[in-house]
Design an enzyme around this catalytic site. Structure first.
Site: not given
Lengths: 272, 108
Positions: A87, A125, A188, A191, A233
């Site tokens: 990198c 990449c 979603c 909650c 979830c």
């Protein structure tokens, strides 16, 4: 007998959600929401956690997420793939080149004609520039690099583009967010919009922001990605889970980033 | 085990008689031996079972760890600084590996 059953039933109902318990202060820090937000104020998930969990995040030495940051830092400098690049070969010092980058993903990709998130960008990449194998989702390598790169944006406010070509994906993300699903028939929003600050059994519901991800979760005993949390979830409401990096989750990630626009990146956050 | 990374934080300097705080963290999965894999087979226990801290060769702190210790165990304890010297930290793994780290303390 009937009376006892009724009382039992009431006790069970009362057990499900209890309001504003101790530990969640009304004057917690918050930032103003973006225009059009359904939330009056944006509160980081940090504010919903216990003082003990917050202490783990506050001290960079104790914070076990930094084990992943250090792992990512090593990988950043390690050459891999047929091109013999790391990198660092292209991006140099991550502290400069990656500052703020993690705060603006997902971004639109001309090549694929849809948004890509940071995990996908890292793997692009690897395959294109390094000619290396892409890292598997949730592998220590990808989590390490993700955590390291997002950490370079710690404190930078989340800021995603939702206009232009991103708009249909943003709308799809919003639709996903409000779609009730699973055997429990919950969205979603059930909650994280309607009941944040309330206790759900031993847990306190947050606004469900993504600014701390990848996050060290005590439950996981390790760092995990946002998509892992999405899958958790979805499973908890007994719904079908989508794949890591699926279009559904990328759109949701985009919409969720917008919901938390202005909250500072906290990676590596520590959560329950 | 590969990829285990110890971290230690002690003050570099202390006054004689001062109580210094020592913090240690080590990356380790601490596999409890209670979990099963996708085939239903028990994943064998592999934890760090002993942690020791010595100062100039004298033991100042040690602990036996068991299956319920969390992954990436964190330890924090105190010592009264009487003389300059070297801390040596040792973690012993079930598989026989030993991880070590040292730190210097100067007492003024």
């Amino acid at each position: 007998m009937n009376k006892a059953l009724t009382i039992g039933g009431m006790a069970a109902a009362a057990f499900v959600i209890t309001g504003w318990s101790v530990g969640f202060s009304q004057d917690r820090p918050s930032v103003p929401p973006p225009e059009g937000s359904p939330l009056g104020e944006l509160i980081s998930g940090y504010e919903f956690r216990t003082p003990e969990t917050q202490a783990l995040q506050d001290d960079d030495f104790i914070n076990p997420g930094f084990l992943w940051v250090e792992n990512g830092e090593e990988l950043w400098e390690t050459a891999d793939g047929a091109a013999g690049k790391s990198c660092e070969s292209c991006h140099g010092d991550a502290e400069d080149s990656m500052n703020g980058v993690g705060a603006r993903y997902p971004v639109y990709s001309e090549a694929t004609g849809k948004p890509i998130n940071l995990e996908q960008r890292i793997n692009l990449c690897r395959t294109e520039n390094m000619q290396a194998e892409p890292w598997r989702w949730e592998s220590p390598e990808l989590l390490g690099m993700m955590t390291f790169v997002r950490y370079q944006s710690r404190g930078v406010p989340v800021a995603v583009e939702i206009d232009g070509p991103m708009q249909p994906f943003f709308e799809a993300g919003r639709e996903f967010y409000y779609q009730r699903r699973g055997q429990l028939d919950m969205s979603c929003a059930s909650c994280h919009e309607a009941n944040y600050g309330m206790s759900l059994r031993a847990d306190m519901l947050s606004q469900g922001h993504s600014n701390g991800f990848p996050t060290y979760r005590l439950k996981w005993q390790g760092v995990g990605s946002l998509h892992r949390r999405f899958r958790g979830c979805n499973q908890q409401v007994r719904a079908d889970r989508f794949g890591y990096g699926s279009d559904e989750y990328i759109n949701l990630e985009l919409y969720l980033a917008w919901r938390g626009m202005g909250l500072p990146v906290e990676t590596p956050a520590v959560r329950q | 085990m590969a990829g285990v990374r110890p971290r230690v934080r002690v003050p570099k300097e202390a006054a004689k008689g001062e109580v210094v705080e020592i913090k240690t963290l080590i990356s380790h999965q601490m596999e409890s031996g209670q979990r099963r894999d996708s085939k239903g087979e028990i994943i064998p226990r592999q934890i760090i079972n002993t942690f020791t801290c010595t100062f100039n060769g004298d033991e100042v702190f040690s602990a036996d760890w068991h299956g319920a210790i969390s992954a990436n165990p964190y330890m924090q304890f105190f010592m009264t600084a009487e003389e300059s010297g070297t801390f040596e930290f040792t973690w012993k793994d079930d598989d026989g590996s030993v991880y070590t780290e040292t730190a210097e303390l100067t007492v003024n």
